[in-house]
Structures are given as structure tokens and as C-alpha cells.
Design an enzyme around this catalytic site. Structure first.
Site, PDB file in Angstrom:
ATOM      1  N   GLY A  35       0.832  -1.199   0.000  1.00 25.81           N
ATOM      2  CA  GLY A  35       0.000   0.000   0.000  1.00 25.81           C
ATOM      3  C   GLY A  35       0.863   1.244   0.000  1.00 25.81           C
ATOM      4  N   GLY A  37       0.485   5.677   0.589  1.00 28.31           N
ATOM      5  CA  GLY A  37      -0.442   6.741   0.915  1.00 28.31           C
ATOM      6  C   GLY A  37       0.168   7.874   1.682  1.00 28.31           C
ATOM      7  N   GLY A  38      -0.652   8.474   2.545  1.00 29.74           N
ATOM      8  CA  GLY A  38      -0.332   9.734   3.174  1.00 29.74           C
ATOM      9  C   GLY A  38       1.003   9.782   3.873  1.00 29.74           C
ATOM     10  N   ASP A 150      -9.179   5.622  16.542  1.00 33.45           N
ATOM     11  CA  ASP A 150      -9.531   5.627  15.120  1.00 33.45           C
ATOM     12  C   ASP A 150      -9.961   4.239  14.665  1.00 33.45           C
ATOM     13  OD1 ASP A 150      -9.958   6.926  12.704  1.00 33.45           O
ATOM     14  OD2 ASP A 150      -7.936   6.526  11.963  1.00 33.45           O
TER      15      ASP A 150
END
Length: 364
Positions: A35, A37-38, A150
Site C-alpha cells: 500500500g 499513501g499519506g 480511530d
């Protein structure tokens, strides 16, 4: 991308744009991309003995920012603290390296969000087993003094041994007075799965916030939408604080328990132990193996992107997840107060998968 240098023992960690040359994080050889991402890129990696690992490497641009380094150190510390049967155990990490990284055991299996997208709402029996497994996981996490903050469908990995909770990037000790906001003032979390106090009293957030999130996750698993559904994260936030949860479509025998989990006041919510006790009262026994190996086999990818193929972006995407994954890319799923500014679009906030991007999404 600039070379990745390891400051520990083992082969020098290097990053090469071209394929065919080995790349390492510490002494772990990176094989393929799980993966991106950010906050960084997550790789499938191997130890010297052949043990499969998921290794997150922070993006170069974030490694130069003190706020991101602090968040990554916090994530590593929290993940180490809670490593156990219900999480992806940390094997090694170097948060002080030029390109910080963390290695966890690779756990093969889809997220709850991925499973739901392919198979739809869970059956009542699976819901009860999932709820029992997640309550047990939260009990284990809370015993270490950590609040996750979260919990959502994309942060729950499904395995034949039971669910595993991942992504401790914004977790903190329950006795900490650290504000939920980052140095840049962004409220971090995912509105449909955040408790009212996360919006109203960030410094007062405790274990009960994770129980509220558990209730929202179960509603999503039961119906395919969240209990506070809207196209706008701002409306979702208002509904979480002021409106009653929409439990239409939830099995009737679970409605009273989920209603208590979604109580506005933290003190009115059950503890994980109380959730498990109530579930036992509903059934003489429950098997926490809600998902068989055969069911989860369908999510195993036939091919992954080799190292060097990823094109990491600064603020969008998903950094993969510890232990695994069936996709090399996923959109960002944490809200940072910037609307639809991640370039990926947000979809419906009730899906639990597409959120406006944040300044760094964590999956290991």
C-alpha cells in the site's frame, strides 16, 4: 526518491528507482508494495530467516518534518505497547532513521471494509462473533493504557483466528493530556466513527471513545452504512454530537447493546468486558472464528507490485496496513478538516472507506 539509509545493524538500507536491485529497510529486504499513501509506503518484506513482514517506510518529504516524525514515533511506541494476539506485532523499527520505518508481522486477510464491499452486510451470527472479537481486542489494548481513537472498518483485519485491530498512528496513552489536534491544528480522526467527546472535549478522550467507535463499526458491518450517514463530514460530526443513531437494519437482539455503545456520554457506554458478558448471555457460547480460512482466501492477491513500481503521493492514498492486504492502493480514509482536498474524492462518509485525506495515514 532519495536513498533510504539504515542506521542500525544489517545491510545498508537503500532505495533505487530501477528494478532488479535489492532494497532494504534495516536488515529486511523489501519485496513488493502492499500500500502507498499519506505517511508512507508499506511493503511485503522478508527477514533473513524468511519470515514475512509488513514494513512501513515514511515518505521522504515527511521524514524532514518534525510533526510527522513525532507522530511516527508515537505510532511505533503505541504499536509496541499493544503488540499481542489482537494486533499485528511489531518486530523491529527505526523511527530515527533518515527514512523512518517499522516492521510488523505480516497478517494475511482483508479489512472489514474490503470484506463488506465484496460480500455485503454480515449475518447476525458473524456480527455477534465480530463484536465479541473486537471487544476482546479493545479490552487487551485498553489494559496497556492505550486508546486507539480511530477504530473503523478499514482498521480491522479479518483472520480465521479472529479480528486484529491495526493503525495506532493517532492513538495515545489514556492518561495523556495531549490534544487530539496536530501542530497544524487539524482534528484527526474519521467522523462517522468518532465519539462526541472527540469533537467536543479532545483532551477528555478515553477508552469509552473506542467503544463508541465499536458501535459504529458494527452498525456499518450490519447495514453497509454508518449510524450517522451523510455526504458531508461536517454534517456527520453534527449528527454524532446531537442526533440519535440510525440503527435501522441492525438485528433486533443487538440493538439495545449497540444503543448503549453509541450513548452520547462516555459513562453511559459499556466496557469491553460488559459487552462480552452481554453477548454470552444472548447465546450460551459464541465462536469468535467468524470468518473461515476458505472465506478469506478469496482476498489473497495473485500478484503484487514489485518494489520500485509505486508512485507515492504527499497527502492522498493509504499507507497500506500491517500485515497485509489484498490491494496495492486504497484511497485515504481519515478526515483532517480540509474538505475534499486529497485529490481522490471522498465518496459517502458512511461507507467507512473514503474520507478526505489527512497529513499522513498509518497502517502498520
Amino acid at each position: 526518491m532519495a536513498p533510504l539509509r539504515d542506521q542500525g545493524v544489517g545491510p545498508q538500507a537503500e532505495w533505487h528507482e530501477g528494478r532488479g536491485r535489492p532494497q532494504y529497510a534495516g536488515q529486511y529486504r523489501l519485496e513488493s508494495v502492499l500500500g502507498s499513501g499519506g505517511m508512507g509506503v508499506v511493503y511485503l518484506a522478508r527477514s533473513a530467516s524468511g519470515l514475512r513482514l509488513a514494513v512501513k517506510v515514511v515518505h521522504e518529504e515527511h521524514a524532514r518534518v518534525s510533526e510527522f516524525r513525532a507522530r511516527f514515533r508515537q505510532e511505533v511506541a503505541a504499536a509496541r505497547r499493544v503488540s499481542g494476539a489482537f494486533t499485528a506485532s511489531v518486530v523491529d523499527a527505526d523511527p530515527d532513521a533518515e527514512r523512518p520505518w517499522m516492521a510488523t508481522l505480516y497478517v494475511q486477510g482483508p479489512t472489514l471494509a474490503e470484506y463488506g464491499k465484496r460480500n455485503g452486510p454480515l449475518s447476525p451470527a458473524k456480527l455477534r462473533r465480530l463484536m465479541a472479537g473486537l471487544a476482546e481486542a479493545l479490552r487487551d489494548i485498553h489494559r496497556t493504557g492505550v486508546v486507539h481513537r480511530d477504530l473503523k472498518p478499514s482498521n480491522v483485519l479479518l483472520t480465521a483466528e479472529g479480528p486484529k485491530v491495526i493503525d495506532f498512528g493517532i492513538s495515545r496513552p489514556s492518561d495523556s493530556d495531549r490534544n487530539l489536534r496536530t501542530e497544524t491544528g487539524k482534528l484527526i480522526g474519521t467522523p462517522p466513527f468518532m465519539a462526541p467527546e472527540q469533537f467536543q472535549r479532545p483532551k477528555a478522550v478515553g477508552p469509552a471513545a473506542d467503544v463508541f467507535a465499536l458501535g459504529s463499526v458494527l452498525v456499518h458491518a450490519a447495514t453497509g452504512r454508518g449510524p450517522f450517514d451523510s455526504d458531508s463530514p461536517y454534517i456527520v460530526a453534527y449528527q454524532v454530537v446531537h442526533d440519535e443513531a440510525d440503527l435501522a437494519g441492525v438485528p433486533e437482539d443487538l440493538v439495545p447493546l449497540l444503543t448503549r455503545c453509541l450513548a452520547k456520554e462516555p459513562g453511559d457506554r459499556p466496557t469491553p468486558d460488559e459487552i462480552m458478558a452481554e453477548l454470552r448471555e444472548q447465546a450460551a457460547s459464541y465462536d469468535t472464528q467468524a470468518f473461515t480460512a476458505d472465506e478469506l482466501e478469496a482476498f489473497i492477491p495473485e500478484q503484487r507490485e514489485p518494489v520500485g513500481a509505486e508512485q507515492p503521493d504527499a497527502y492522498g492514498g493509504d499507507a497500506g496496513r500491517p500485515g497485509g492486504g489484498s490491494r496495492a492502493r486504497r484511497p485515504a480514509d481519515r478526515y483532517d478538516g480540509h474538505g475534499d482536498g486529497d485529490g481522490h474524492g471522498t465518496g459517502r462518509t458512511g461507507t467507512g472507506e473514503n474520507r478526505t485525506g489527512d497529513t499522513g495515514d498509518n497502517r502498520t
